[in-house]
Every structure is written in C-alpha cells, then in structure tokens.
Design a protein around this motif. Structure first.
Motif, PDB file in Angstrom:
ATOM      1  N   SER A 279       0.261  -1.321   0.262  1.00  0.00           N
ATOM      2  CA  SER A 279      -0.091   0.111  -0.050  1.00  0.00           C
ATOM      3  C   SER A 279       1.286   1.614   0.112  1.00  0.00           C
ATOM      4  O   SER A 279       0.491   2.066  -0.897  1.00  0.00           O
ATOM      5  CB  SER A 279      -1.289  -0.125   1.325  1.00  0.00           C
TER       6      SER A 279
ATOM      7  N   TYR B  24       0.922   3.905  -3.604  1.00  0.00           N
ATOM      8  CA  TYR B  24       0.629   5.701  -3.061  1.00  0.00           C
ATOM      9  C   TYR B  24       1.138   6.181  -2.944  1.00  0.00           C
ATOM     10  O   TYR B  24       1.483   8.142  -3.665  1.00  0.00           O
ATOM     11  CB  TYR B  24      -0.245   5.518  -2.097  1.00  0.00           C
TER      12      TYR B  24
ATOM     13  N   THR C 294      -5.382  -6.682  -1.755  1.00  0.00           N
ATOM     14  CA  THR C 294      -6.586  -5.574  -0.958  1.00  0.00           C
ATOM     15  C   THR C 294      -5.215  -4.380  -0.338  1.00  0.00           C
ATOM     16  O   THR C 294      -6.023  -3.383   0.357  1.00  0.00           O
ATOM     17  CB  THR C 294      -6.903  -6.198  -0.120  1.00  0.00           C
TER      18      THR C 294
ATOM     19  N   LEU D 166      -4.895  -2.242  -2.123  1.00  0.00           N
ATOM     20  CA  LEU D 166      -5.145  -0.728  -2.649  1.00  0.00           C
ATOM     21  C   LEU D 166      -5.603  -0.250  -2.083  1.00  0.00           C
ATOM     22  O   LEU D 166      -6.263   0.834  -2.132  1.00  0.00           O
ATOM     23  CB  LEU D 166      -6.045  -0.805  -4.268  1.00  0.00           C
ATOM     24  N   ASN D 167      -6.497  -0.127  -0.455  1.00  0.00           N
ATOM     25  CA  ASN D 167      -6.927  -0.011   0.413  1.00  0.00           C
ATOM     26  C   ASN D 167      -5.561   1.141   1.240  1.00  0.00           C
ATOM     27  O   ASN D 167      -5.102   0.140   1.518  1.00  0.00           O
ATOM     28  CB  ASN D 167      -7.885  -0.603   0.908  1.00  0.00           C
ATOM     29  N   PRO D 168      -5.892   1.969   1.016  1.00  0.00           N
ATOM     30  CA  PRO D 168      -4.763   2.729   1.699  1.00  0.00           C
ATOM     31  C   PRO D 168      -4.713   2.348   3.615  1.00  0.00           C
ATOM     32  O   PRO D 168      -3.664   2.671   4.340  1.00  0.00           O
ATOM     33  CB  PRO D 168      -4.731   4.094   1.855  1.00  0.00           C
ATOM     34  N   LEU D 169      -5.695   1.883   4.071  1.00  0.00           N
ATOM     35  CA  LEU D 169      -6.033   1.581   5.401  1.00  0.00           C
ATOM     36  C   LEU D 169      -4.659   0.382   5.781  1.00  0.00           C
ATOM     37  O   LEU D 169      -4.529   0.142   7.098  1.00  0.00           O
ATOM     38  CB  LEU D 169      -7.168   0.593   5.740  1.00  0.00           C
ATOM     39  N   HIS D 170      -4.582  -0.414   4.670  1.00  0.00           N
ATOM     40  CA  HIS D 170      -3.180  -1.057   4.929  1.00  0.00           C
ATOM     41  C   HIS D 170      -2.147  -0.735   5.362  1.00  0.00           C
ATOM     42  O   HIS D 170      -1.450  -0.402   6.411  1.00  0.00           O
ATOM     43  CB  HIS D 170      -2.798  -2.607   3.925  1.00  0.00           C
TER      44      HIS D 170
END
Length: 628
Positions: A59, A63, A202, A204-208
C-alpha cells in the motif's frame, strides 16, 4: 523545433517519442522492482513478510507512486516548464527576483543549485545500484557467481558510458523497444503470482498502510527508507522533459509504466505471502529456475537503460549550469540534428564513469548502496517542493491557502521519506551528501569567482564616453577591416581594446564592442537576440542574448546584425579576446583555497574561441592579469 514542442500536440511523432521516452525517461523507475521489495523485507532492517506487513508495504509503495510520481511530478511539477525545458535549474530560473518573502530569492536560488548538485550525486549512484541489482540475480539460485558480480558490473558500466557519445536519440531509439519488452515482462510476471494470492489486491486500500504504522510504531518508519526506492528517477523525469515533451512522458507513464510497476510489486507481494523465504530475491524468484538466466539478461539490459535517464539528465543540467554561469565552459556536443535538447558532455560522462565504478567497487552490493540512494532522491524532492511553492504563488497566481495546502502535503511526504533515510546516514547515506556538497562548492566558487573578476575589471575599465573623448581629441591611426572586442562589461572599454590602442597605436575602421549574455529562459526569439547601437567614429556596441539551452554562434549572429545597421565586412573580421590570468591574492573576495580552485577551473575551461564558434585563424588573444 525542440522535442518539447514537437511532442506537445497530436503529431505523427507522438508514438516514436513516447516509445523513446519509455527507454530514456523511465529506465530508473522501471528497474526499481529489482530491489525495492527486497530492501523492505530482507537484511538487518527488513520486516517479517507476514500478510499484514506485506499488504502494508504494498500500500505504501502504490500510494507513493500515485502521490509522488503521478500527482506531484506528472501532474504538477511538469507544468513548471521554462519554455518546454525542465530540471531543477530551469525551475530555479523561474523564481522572480523579488519573492513574497523579502530576501528569499537568493536563498531559493542556493537551494536550487544545491538540488542540482544532489542530482549529480544521484546520477553517479543510479548506474551503480541498478546494474549491481541486475547482476545479483545470478546468485538467486547459486552462489557460484558471487565473486564475479562486481567485475561484471564494472564491465557493463564501462560499455554504457562509452556508448553515450552516440547520443540520446540513437540510444533512446534502441532502448525504447527493450524497455517496452521489460515492462510487459514484469507486468505479466506480476499477474502470474497475483492470481495465486489475489488477497494482495486489497493493498489498494490505504488503510493497510495506516495499520502498518499503527502496529510497528516508530520503527515502522524505517521501511520508508526502502519504499522511497520505488520513486527513484522522478527528478530525471523532470529534467528529461526538455528531450521529449510533456505529452509523450505522461502517455508512457499512465498507459505502460505505472500499470506494469503496480502489477509487478503486487506479484512480488503474492510470492512473499506464499513463500516468505523468497525475500532474499523476490523479483528474480518470480520465475522458475529455467527462466532465471533470461530474466537476468533482460534485467541487466533494463538496468543499463535505467542509468540513461540520470546520465542524459546530467548532460542537460551541465549545459544549463554553464549558460547560467555556475560551471566553466565545457565541450557540448549536439547528438541530434532534430532535437536541440539532446547533448553529450564528454568531461561529465567520463567523470560519472570513474565515480560510478569506484562506488561499485567500494560498496560491492546494491543493498549497501540503498541508503545512499534514498538520501539523494529525497533531498532533491524536498528542494523541488519548496521551489514549486514559490512558482505556484508568484507565476501561476494560485491562492496562497491552496498553494500552502498542497506544499504541506508534498513536504510532509518528502520530509518523512528523507528522515527515514537520514537514519542510515552512517551506512552509506553520507555519500550523496558529500558528492552534493563538493559539486555545490565547485558551482558556487565558479559563480562567485566570475563575479569577483567582473568587479575587478569594471573597477579599472575606461568608461566609453571618456574613450570617445580621447579619440576625438587625438584621433588614432585607422586601418582597414573590422575588430570585434568581446567583453562581459558593456559599460566600459574592454581591456583588450585599451591594450591594442596603447601598444599598437591604431584602431580598425570598424570596431565592435560585443557582449554575449544568457537570459533565464531556454530559448530567445530571433527578433530579441541582437541589439546594435552606433557610438560614432565607426564604433558599435552589440549585445547578443541566448537562452540557457542554446549554444552561442558569434559569427552567424554578427552576420545577422548587419540587417540592424551594423556596418561591417564579414569577410574581414579580427576577433580580439582578453585572456585573463587570475592571480591569487589576499584581497577581499573569496577564501584563498576557493581562489585556487577557481584558478584551476579557469585554466581547464574550454577556450572562448571554441565555445563561441570563432574562426581560430582570425582570433587574437591579449593577456590580462586580474587579482582576486
């Protein structure tokens, strides 16, 4: 027509320029998968390849590419072009002499010059780490090749730098198709492993990324020192904008480069989720044993190409530095009759080669170079963000709150990456700082030395009005022909003219006081290049103005000046140059050691005859001693 202009519109040259840009511009970023994930999970600072860590790192990588490359550089920084030319010196030249913060302009210029110095350091380290990373793939299956990795890397680097003399145009034409194959290959390899562990998508979810830092706390910041390796080459991308233009570079990024990189990083992540032991070489272990040697071969070719972006960027940067007065005159060879921005500087090329080879021998592995590489990249990115803020407010007229908000975001990211790499200062991070400091000292010594010399010459120069009064009161002997006296001080009589009159007791029928200056723009329009003023008595003051990406050609300019009233015979011109002998003294100006350094640079600068394209058989040099 420059590449920037030719690629700006929907022209037939868009596809070949885009293909060439893939080879020259994106070689550095394109080979980052060779070492980025490995540095995150292998070695003394590596994290365990658990699912949470792998998804968090992926991630962060994705980003970083989105925020730094896609948004900061591709979308925003590339807007800050100086008539199509990019690079940190071109960006610095856009800074108004008066900024919002009083007295800030000189500081910002110094920052820009230091950023340019760091880019030279990056140009030295990039070939070393890229080529080493590629050949290290040979030991993915067997340690048999380990003793030969450094010699192989040295041989490859020698070939690379020898090849530079053939020019970016020919190099890019060859490298583009190879890099296209490279990006397709790494993208396909990524897909093969993603389908085996699709959970990596998954990431791609910046929460990781947020979870990664929440779990690891302060020590988790160390991973950013490796993640930043994914965005290396961003500054070279900006410098090479003048070679290819914005549209080809943007098209190549969004259609080929970015998708291939993301797929490969996710593929490496999937491999680590399946086999954590693959962290020692996650890129090369994407293929079975039978595919290792072919992958090493194409990776080595890609690594050679990766070095091209920084090398060609160093050539462009050097040309800008010479014209802006930060470097002595060097040999600049144009390698393409179609693209003005494509140049080759032999002295810089061989200096880069020697430095790179010494670094390869000294560090011995790509992992040892990782910390050094990160500091060079992040320090330059911080400086670019600061300069960009000034441009956004004063050139683009962005509202101050909007500019501050965007700058805050970029600086937060850049400074975080820089801080993470600074923790590795004593593990190799000192190298780019040392290189940058040395080059910065050389550039500022030359700039300051030329200013001091100009002040000394002005102080003893004879005012033009006084000179005209003297020759009116006592007319000297006039001889046929035209004498061109080159001077950097248009307000006074050149020392060469005064010496010629004093010792030879005569003047030519036509005398030209010629000043050549550089404007803070890449190119100057033909109708703004030449100014001619008649001073009477057959004496003319002529001023030529060139952009910092142009090469002066004095004879052609003088021929064109005839249309503006310059009364000369182009077939009967003698050029008089003052050859300055610099004397080191205790006078106020620079420290004595800097004065000695300036003298050495002066002696080794390319002669004015060659730099200004003067016919050697028509040049007379008169010695002038200057104390500094």
């Amino acid at each position: 027509m420059t590449a920037a202009r030719s690629g700006a519109a929907g022209s037939p040259r868009l596809f070949p320029l885009t293909l060439t840009a893939i080879g020259v511009v994106y070689g550095d970023i394109g080979t980052s998968p060779l070492y980025t994930i490995r540095e995150c999970f292998y070695g003394p600072h590596g994290f365990a390849p658990t699912q949470e860590n792998v998804l968090g790192v992926l991630s962060l990588v994705v980003y970083s590419l989105v925020l730094i490359i896609s948004i900061k550089y591709i979308a925003i920084v590339m807007r800050a072009d100086n008539q199509g030319e990019g690079g940190i010196l071109a960006l610095t030249s856009l800074i108004p002499s008066r900024t919002v913060v009083a007295g800030a302009a000189p500081v910002l210029v110094l920052l820009g010059v230091f950023g340019a110095s760091m880019l030279y350091g990056e140009g030295i380290i990039t070939p070393a780490i890229s080529v080493l990373s590629a050949v290290e793939g040979l030991q993915a299956e067997t340690p048999l090749f380990e003793p030969y990795l450094v010699p192989i890397a040295v041989v490859i680097l020698v070939v690379l730098f020898v090849f530079q003399q053939f020019g970016t145009h020919r190099v890019g034409g060859l490298f583009g198709p190879i890099m296209l194959v490279w990006f397709v290959t790494i993208g396909v390899l990524g897909i093969v492993w993603i389908v085996r562990a699709p959970v990596v998508l998954t990431a791609l979810n910046p929460l990781h990324a947020v979870t990664f830092f929440r779990v690891h706390g302060g020590p988790g910041v160390l991973v950013l020192g490796a993640v930043v390796l994914a965005v290396t080459g961003a500054e070279a991308l900006y410098v090479d904008m003048g070679h290819f233009g914005k549209r080809p570079i943007r098209l190549a990024w969004f259609t080929i480069v970015f998708p291939a990189l993301v797929l490969n990083y996710f593929g490496q992540g999937a491999l680590l989720l399946i086999d954590g032991a693959a962290a020692r070489q996650p890129f090369f272990l994407l293929v079975p044993a039978w595919g290792l040697l072919p992958l090493v071969a194409i990776a080595t070719a890609a690594a050679i190409i990766a070095s091209q972006a920084l090398i060609s960027g160093a050539f462009s940067l050097t040309q800008q530095a010479i014209q802006l007065g930060y470097a002595p005159r060097l040999d600049i060879e144009h390698t393409s009759s179609h693209e003005m921005g494509q140049v080759y500087v032999p002295q810089v090329n061989w200096a880069l080669m020697i430095s790179t080879i010494l670094i390869v021998i000294g560090f011995g592995s790509s992992s040892a170079l990782a910390a050094a590489y990160g500091i060079a990249v992040t320090m330059t990115m911080v400086i670019t963000a600061l300069l960009l803020h000034v441009i956004a407010v004063e050139r683009w007229k962005w509202p101050q709150p909007l500019a501050l908000a965007i700058t805050f975001v970029f600086l937060t990211i850049d400074l975080t990456f820089f801080g993470a790499n600074l923790l590795k200062l004593f593990q190799g991070g000192w190298l780019p700082i040392l290189i940058g400091a040395c080059i910065f000292t050389v550039m500022m010594t030359w700039k300051t030395g030329r200013r001091v010399v100009a002040e000394r010459l002005v102080a003893r120069a004879i005012p033009i009005d006084h000179f005209l009064e003297v020759i009116t009161a006592a007319p000297p002997l006039r001889v046929p022909g035209t004498a061109v006296f080159m001077t950097a001080q248009p307000r006074g009589i050149p020392p060469a003219l005064a010496h010629n009159l004093r010792h030879n007791k005569m003047l030519h029928d036509h005398v030209v006081l010629l000043t050549v200056s550089t404007a803070p723009v890449p190119h100057v329009a033909d109708d703004e290049r030449i100014t001619v003023d008649s001073l009477g008595f057959g004496i003319f003051s002529v001023r030529l103005v060139y952009g910092f990406m142009e090469d002066p050609h004095v004879p052609n300019a003088l021929h064109a000046a005839r249309a503006l009233g310059l009364d000369i015979d182009p077939t009967d011109i003698t050029y008089f140059l003052g050859r300055e002998t610099i004397l080191v003294t205790g006078r106020r100006g620079m420290a004595r050691w800097r004065e000695k350094l300036f003298v050495v640079m002066t002696r080794n600068a390319v002669r004015a005859t060659a730099f200004f394209r003067l016919p050697p058989e028509r040049v007379v040099e008169l010695g002038v001693q200057v104390e500094i």
